[in-house]
Write an enzyme that holds these catalytic residues in place. Structure first.
Site, PDB file in Angstrom:
ATOM      1  CE1 TYR A 143     -39.947  52.273 -56.830  1.00 44.19           C
ATOM      2  CE2 TYR A 143     -41.431  50.721 -55.398  1.00 44.19           C
ATOM      3  CZ  TYR A 143     -40.185  51.648 -55.811  1.00 44.19           C
ATOM      4  OH  TYR A 143     -39.143  51.234 -54.747  1.00 44.19           O
ATOM      5  CG  ASP A 238     -45.297  45.478 -60.445  1.00 38.23           C
ATOM      6  OD1 ASP A 238     -45.901  44.541 -59.640  1.00 38.23           O
ATOM      7  OD2 ASP A 238     -44.163  46.170 -60.563  1.00 38.23           O
ATOM      8  CE  LYS A 266     -47.104  47.216 -52.274  1.00 35.56           C
ATOM      9  NZ  LYS A 266     -46.318  48.060 -51.343  1.00 35.56           N
TER      10      LYS A 266
HETATM   11  N1  HOZ Z   1     -42.879  51.540 -52.434  1.00 37.41           N
HETATM   12  C1  HOZ Z   1     -44.071  51.702 -51.203  1.00 37.41           C
HETATM   13  C2  HOZ Z   1     -44.909  52.383 -51.783  1.00 37.41           C
HETATM   14  N2  HOZ Z   1     -45.676  52.166 -53.050  1.00 37.41           N
HETATM   15  C3  HOZ Z   1     -43.586  52.255 -50.031  1.00 37.41           C
HETATM   16  C4  HOZ Z   1     -43.079  51.323 -49.198  1.00 37.41           C
HETATM   17  C5  HOZ Z   1     -42.916  51.571 -47.608  1.00 37.41           C
HETATM   18  O1  HOZ Z   1     -42.481  52.621 -47.465  1.00 37.41           O
HETATM   19  O2  HOZ Z   1     -43.082  50.799 -46.614  1.00 37.41           O
END
Ligand code: HOZ
Length: 417
Positions: A143, A238, A266
């Site tokens: 992802y 990534d 993050k």
């Molecule tokens: N894409 C995030 C997990 N891999 C989720 C982000 C969220 O819901 O804060």
């Protein structure tokens, strides 16, 4: 009687799609409604009903030092007094850029953006502009945020909602996205053979962490480095999840591999909306205003977010034993899952239990997991005061604030499932 969380959720669904601002948070995959958070401190998170949980979501990764880490919070409070946004450069952006480059000294320049999605979307554009090629390779179950061209057989919320390709993406937008299988050398070779001289970049999560945690097989990342180099293709790591988590230098340090570009998110923002993409000097020359690949943002390099990022990276840099401590904690949890007979994958302080008998090495293995069982496990953990991601296809994140008492409580919860 409804809980306060249920009442707040009912209010939220009236005005926000699904009641949440990011799909996985809705708890649909575990057939519940979400707990609404009141506050968090250290390794614990507290909901509006007064329940306290040991938190293994850690905001999906950023809170590696724990919640409300004093030096980060104090610096942010002080920065707020100077204004929230200028849309003009500040010296702090250079400080943060240099802290990032210290992590990846083989890179030349950094561009700050607001989210991991934006970082990856921009890095891909740069790779295309630099190589003057259109096609990219991505891996099933990886992802890379929600930009159009990357919403193809994607992990995270798409996998959780069993809808790996989003609606609303015109076919043309994904026509240049080629799909390979993570950990499968032959699938990558086949794409290179069929698209000679046409592939701008291979983008990969060096440790897959959006289909649950799936480590790279021995030699897989080295192979990607080799085949991309041989074909004039850029290798993009990534590292939105692995950056500053597996080591200060992220996966490239951990595995000893130097990609051409890296995306961070993050942790780099200390809990604020900030992300970055980096590349060698030569590659980053194509970025506007120096080059002709355009990318911009009113809030890019926002002074408050940059302040949080600086303080968090400074704390990580000052005490690299953090990485030993959080990995050790994760390995104790790994052990507890194994003793319970639950399959588990771990790399450093990232881990995922999987409800399947088989080893999990790639997307097809992940799809075989028993998500009903996962939902039962999730409920059990929550009832025991342990907050894990509400999806089989996300990681558990350990922070340096997790304590021995947290560990014992979590092991007890695993044992009693
Ligand atoms: N894409 C995030 C997990 N891999 C989720 C982000 C969220 O819901 O804060």
């Amino acid at each position: 009687m409804s809980t306060k969380s249920e009442t707040l959720f009912n209010d939220a669904v009236q005005c926000i799609p699904g009641g949440v601002n990011s799909p996985v948070r809705a708890f649909r995959a575990v057939k519940r409604t979400p707990v609404f958070i009141d506050h968090a401190k250290g390794s614990h998170i507290y909901d509006v009903d007064g329940n306290e949980y040991v938190d293994y979501v850690c905001s999906w990764g950023p809170m590696i030092l724990g919640h409300a880490y004093p030096s980060v919070v104090d610096a942010v409070k002080a920065a707020c007094d100077n204004g929230l946004s200028y849309g003009a450069p500040t010296s702090k952006e250079t400080v943060l850029a240099n802290l990032i480059l210290e992590a990846v000294p083989f890179m030349g320049k950094v561009r700050l953006v607001n989210s991991g999605t934006e970082a990856v979307m921009s890095a891909i554009r740069v790779a295309r502009g630099y190589t003057k090629r259109d096609k990219i390779v991505k891996f099933r179950g990886n992802y890379h945020g929600h930009s159009d061209g990357l919403l193809v057989t994607a992990g995270s919320g798409l996998l959780t909602e069993s809808n790996p390709d989003s609606a609303g993406v015109p076919k043309g937008y994904t026509a240049t996205t080629l799909l390979a299988d993570y950990n499968d050398v032959a699938s990558v070779e086949a794409l290179f053979n069929a698209n000679k001289g046409e592939i701008a970049a291979v983008i990969v999560e060096p440790v897959s962490a959006n289909m649950g945690v799936v480590p790279p097989k021995e030699g897989f990342l080295e192979f990607l480095r080799r085949i991309t180099k041989d074909n004039g293709t850029l290798l993009i790591f990534d590292e939105v999840i692995t950056g500053f988590r597996l080591a200060y230098g992220g996966a490239s340090e951990y595995f000893g591999i130097q990609p051409d570009m890296i995306t961070f998110g993050k942790i780099v923002g200390g809990g604020m909306p900030l992300a970055a993409y980096v590349g060698t000097d030569e590659i980053m020359e194509v970025v506007a205003p120096v080059g002709d690949v355009y990318q911009a943002g009113t809030l890019s390099g926002n002074p408050i977010a940059v302040t949080a990022g600086i303080e968090q990276l400074k704390a990580l840099k000052a005490d690299k034993d953090i990485y030993i401590r959080i990995s050790e904690f994760a390995s104790r949890l790994e052990q507890a899952y194994l003793e319970k007979g639950i399959t588990v994958n771990r790399v450093g302080s990232l881990l995922s239990p999987f409800f399947t008998e088989a080893n999990v090495n790639g997307y097809d293995d992940v799809l075989k997991c028993d998500t009903e069982k996962f939902a039962e496990y999730f409920k059990h953990m929550l009832d025991m005061g342990i907050y894990v991601a509400p999806s089989q296809f996300e990681a558990m994140f350990i922070s340096d604030a997790h304590t021995k008492a947290d560990l014992e409580k979590t092991i007890e919860a695993i044992k009693s499932f």
